[in-house]
Design a protein around this motif. Structure first.
Motif, mmCIF file in Angstrom:
data_model
loop_
_atom_site.group_PDB
_atom_site.id
_atom_site.type_symbol
_atom_site.label_atom_id
_atom_site.label_comp_id
_atom_site.label_asym_id
_atom_site.label_seq_id
_atom_site.Cartn_x
_atom_site.Cartn_y
_atom_site.Cartn_z
ATOM 1 N N CYS A 25 27.640 -5.690 100.608
ATOM 2 C CA CYS A 25 28.594 -4.698 101.113
ATOM 3 C C CYS A 25 28.209 -4.353 102.548
ATOM 4 N N ASP A 26 28.879 -5.018 103.488
ATOM 5 C CA ASP A 26 28.665 -4.746 104.905
ATOM 6 C C ASP A 26 29.898 -4.017 105.444
ATOM 7 N N GLY A 27 30.036 -3.936 106.753
ATOM 8 C CA GLY A 27 31.171 -3.233 107.326
ATOM 9 C C GLY A 27 32.507 -3.834 106.926
ATOM 10 N N ALA A 28 32.582 -5.157 106.921
ATOM 11 C CA ALA A 28 33.830 -5.819 106.539
ATOM 12 C C ALA A 28 34.187 -5.520 105.083
ATOM 13 N N GLU A 29 33.189 -5.505 104.222
ATOM 14 C CA GLU A 29 33.442 -5.222 102.807
ATOM 15 C C GLU A 29 33.834 -3.762 102.598
ATOM 16 N N LYS A 30 33.267 -2.859 103.381
ATOM 17 C CA LYS A 30 33.679 -1.450 103.291
ATOM 18 C C LYS A 30 35.162 -1.320 103.613
ATOM 19 N N ARG A 31 35.592 -2.003 104.670
ATOM 20 C CA ARG A 31 37.008 -1.991 105.053
ATOM 21 C C ARG A 31 37.867 -2.582 103.941
ATOM 22 N N THR A 32 37.430 -3.733 103.411
ATOM 23 C CA THR A 32 38.179 -4.394 102.338
ATOM 24 C C THR A 32 38.307 -3.486 101.120
ATOM 25 N N MET A 33 37.209 -2.821 100.768
ATOM 26 C CA MET A 33 37.221 -1.957 99.583
ATOM 27 C C MET A 33 38.131 -0.751 99.800
ATOM 28 N N LEU A 34 38.131 -0.176 100.986
ATOM 29 C CA LEU A 34 39.029 0.947 101.268
ATOM 30 C C LEU A 34 40.487 0.499 101.134
ATOM 31 N N LEU A 35 40.809 -0.656 101.717
ATOM 32 C CA LEU A 35 42.187 -1.159 101.639
ATOM 33 C C LEU A 35 42.560 -1.521 100.207
ATOM 34 N N HIS A 36 41.628 -2.117 99.475
ATOM 35 C CA HIS A 36 41.868 -2.472 98.068
ATOM 36 C C HIS A 36 42.125 -1.222 97.234
ATOM 37 N N THR A 37 41.341 -0.172 97.484
ATOM 38 C CA THR A 37 41.504 1.068 96.719
ATOM 39 C C THR A 37 42.844 1.724 97.052
ATOM 40 N N CYS A 38 43.223 1.697 98.318
ATOM 41 C CA CYS A 38 44.548 2.221 98.696
ATOM 42 C C CYS A 38 45.648 1.468 97.959
ATOM 43 N N ALA A 39 45.543 0.136 97.925
ATOM 44 C CA ALA A 39 46.554 -0.675 97.236
ATOM 45 C C ALA A 39 46.578 -0.361 95.749
ATOM 46 N N GLN A 40 45.392 -0.194 95.174
ATOM 47 C CA GLN A 40 45.270 0.135 93.750
ATOM 48 C C GLN A 40 45.938 1.474 93.439
ATOM 49 N N LEU A 41 45.832 2.413 94.368
ATOM 50 C CA LEU A 41 46.416 3.749 94.186
ATOM 51 C C LEU A 41 47.886 3.802 94.617
ATOM 52 N N GLY A 42 48.365 2.722 95.246
ATOM 53 C CA GLY A 42 49.744 2.698 95.716
ATOM 54 C C GLY A 42 49.983 3.606 96.908
ATOM 55 N N ILE A 43 48.966 3.710 97.777
ATOM 56 C CA ILE A 43 49.088 4.575 98.960
ATOM 57 C C ILE A 43 48.895 3.748 100.227
ATOM 58 N N ASP A 44 49.317 4.298 101.340
ATOM 59 C CA ASP A 44 49.116 3.662 102.629
ATOM 60 C C ASP A 44 47.737 4.049 103.167
ATOM 61 N N PRO A 45 47.051 3.159 103.886
ATOM 62 C CA PRO A 45 45.747 3.523 104.471
ATOM 63 C C PRO A 45 45.813 4.756 105.367
ATOM 64 N N SER A 46 46.989 5.070 105.905
ATOM 65 C CA SER A 46 47.129 6.280 106.725
ATOM 66 C C SER A 46 46.909 7.544 105.897
ATOM 67 N N GLN A 47 46.944 7.411 104.565
ATOM 68 C CA GLN A 47 46.703 8.552 103.672
ATOM 69 C C GLN A 47 45.248 8.629 103.227
ATOM 70 N N ALA A 48 44.378 7.862 103.894
ATOM 71 C CA ALA A 48 42.952 7.850 103.560
ATOM 72 C C ALA A 48 42.130 8.486 104.669
#
Length: 237
Positions: free
Chosen positions: A164-187
């Protein structure tokens, strides 16, 4: 990004408070030196007399002076060989503390309906305990390999990848947003080191906490004194 002092020790850039906490649906935290008071890898190294050596690499990585974060972490983990699980537990019990305002901010976010994500370049041995302690919804962190009750100096590949490096942190944030059905602007993303910048860059609100200069410069909110819950000063419920 040009920042202005909103209050003593609290700087803002590119936003106009008060923001509404309920406009956000997810908050993502880095762990070491953000949600908690220590760099876990440095403290583990202390158990085998290698803290100064490991801490120097950690500091360079957090400042953004090391281009290959994964390799720097492998180097540090190799130096941890022989540390026992009992020593790991002792670090958690005796050295690891939540940073001021951590529990209060997490509670306020949960009360406002946000989900909470913990993404760490640290280790599951600690993130799992912090998750359970604070009621965190999602985590991603590195897993240390253990044999005969002691660290082997290696990490275990997981279903999502190796480290889990910087790229993976970004990927996980985007994945979690998608899982929740939200836009990254809501994070909201909070961190202190260079490896937090990728996730902070895609979140709607980036928050630096007692951070390295490069992180403070790019964050929309920079908490430079006081606790994590100072974020609430620019928010209304």
């Amino acid at each position: 990004m040009t920042s202005t002092e909103f209050a003593p020790g609290l700087r803002i850039a590119g936003i106009t408070p008060p923001l509404r906490l309920t406009d956000y649906k997810l908050i993502a935290f880095d762990m070491d030196s953000t949600l908690i008071n220590i760099e876990c890898v440095d403290e583990i190294a202390d158990a085998v007399g290698r803290k100064a050596e490991v801490a120097a690499i950690t500091e360079a990585a957090m400042q953004g002076h090391i281009s290959d974060y994964k390799e720097s972490l492998r180097q540090r983990v190799a130096l941890l060989k022989g540390v026992t699980l009992a020593q790991m537990d002792q670090i958690y019990q005796e050295r690891l503390r939540l940073n001021p305002g951590a529990a209060e901010l997490v509670a306020a976010c949960k009360a406002a309906g946000l989900k909470v994500l913990l993404v760490s370049g640290g280790f599951t041995h600690f993130t799992d305990r912090i998750r359970d302690r604070l009621g965190i919804d999602f985590t991603r962190a590195n897993q240390l390999e253990v044999a005969n009750g002691a660290l082997t100096g290696r990490m275990v590949d997981q279903a999502w990848g190796d480290i889990c490096d910087g790229a993976e942190k970004r990927t996980m944030l985007l994945h979690t947003c998608a899982q929740l059905g939200i836009d990254p602007s809501q994070a909201i993303a909070m961190g202190d080191g260079a490896n937090d910048l990728p996730m902070m860059g895609v979140a709607g609100l980036s928050v630096a906490y007692h951070a390295k200069p490069a992180v403070r410069e790019q964050a929309k909110v920079s908490i430079e004194s006081g606790g994590l819950d100072r974020l609430l000063e620019v928010m209304q419920a």
